[in-house]
Design a protein around this motif. Structure first.
Motif: not given
Ligand code: CAA
Length: 240
Positions: A124-130, A160-169
């Motif tokens: 979906r090109g969007f996510g927020r994980i805290v 690590a997950l932030a780096l993997e996910s940054a380009a996907r919103g």
């Protein structure tokens, strides 16, 4: 923008504050719980937020339950990994069970939940994980080798997950609360807790809302440039 949020361990303590704050922001919110049935029923009654019972430390249980939750409330855009337990005891007395319970509930749960939800967020090109870590994952704490390891592990996982996910919103951040007025902190022996509170420069325990306000910001559209970070809320007890 209205999103769908899931908060693990959301029926009491910090999780409850986060869930109700996200609801106040207009998000559609669901929570998970595991042990405390009576508290969960009261939470649902008082807040109108749906609560789903399963063990976040078990991948298969997460898989089944998340499918159910997404059928009921829709695809999850916001995931708050808050569920956690303590089994405080010095290492020389710690049993393997006390180690594994804390690691699997506090850290492996982050893998389980993120692994199962990240694909949808990527599509979906969007996510927020805290991820709700702890001051004790940053500084260590007597009697908490298990908990400190799990909470420090969450910080590496977040980066690590932030780096993997940054380009996907998708942003992935951690919050490291200090000592907050919850059942977990109340279970620390009175004299031990008094010593801890004396080391908090603001002079008192924090409140769940002190953490919830950070989460409200991190999951907002406005926070899209913030990822891989750890934000502390500890009354000045530990400065990083
Ligand atoms: N620093 C240094 N020494 C300590 C100590 C400390 N913080 N606490 C205890 N000791 C010493 C004791 O004085 C004792 O020494 P002597 O034998 O010389 O008297 C020795 O260590 C052994 O102590 P105990 O026999 O009391 O150990 P225990 O098996 O009863 O366990 C404990 C002690 C239960 C782990 C206790 O230290 C404790 O509760 N610590 C606090 C843990 C804590 O902060 N938990 C946080 C829970 S809330 C949370 O985790 C949320 C969050 O994210 C912040």
């Amino acid at each position: 923008m209205k999103r769908t949020a899931l908060v693990t361990g959301g029926t009491r303590g910090i999780g409850r504050s986060i869930a109700t704050a996200l609801k106040d922001d207009g998000h559609s919110v669901a929570v998970t719980y595991h042990g405390n049935e009576e508290t969960a029923q009261r939470f649902v009654h008082e807040t109108g937020i749906a609560a789903f019972k399963f063990d976040v430390s078990q991948f298969a249980a997460c898989d089944v339950s998340l499918k159910q939750i997404e059928r009921d409330v829709g695809p999850i855009d916001i995931l708050v990994n808050n569920a956690g337990i303590t089994r405080d005891v010095p290492l020389h007395k710690m049993t393997p069970a006390q180690w594994h319970e804390v690691i699997s509930t506090d850290l492996t749960s982050c893998f389980n939940m993120c692994r199962l939800l990240i694909g949808g967020m990527r599509d979906r090109g969007f996510g927020r994980i805290v991820n709700i870590s702890s001051i004790n994952g940053q500084k260590g704490q007597f009697g908490q080798t298990n908990y400190a390891a799990a909470k420090a592990g969450m910080l590496g996982f977040t980066k690590a997950l932030a780096l993997e996910s940054a380009a996907r919103g998708i942003t992935v951040n951690a919050v490291a609360p200090g000592y907050i007025e919850t059942d977990m902190v109340a279970s620390v022996a009175k004299e031990v807790l008094a010593r801890i509170v004396s080391q908090i420069p603001v002079g008192h325990l924090g409140q769940g809302d002190d953490v919830a306000r950070i989460v409200q910001f991190l999951v907002s559209e406005r926070a899209g440039f913030i990822t891989g970070s750890t934000i502390t809320a500890n009354g000045g007890q530990y400065l990083v």
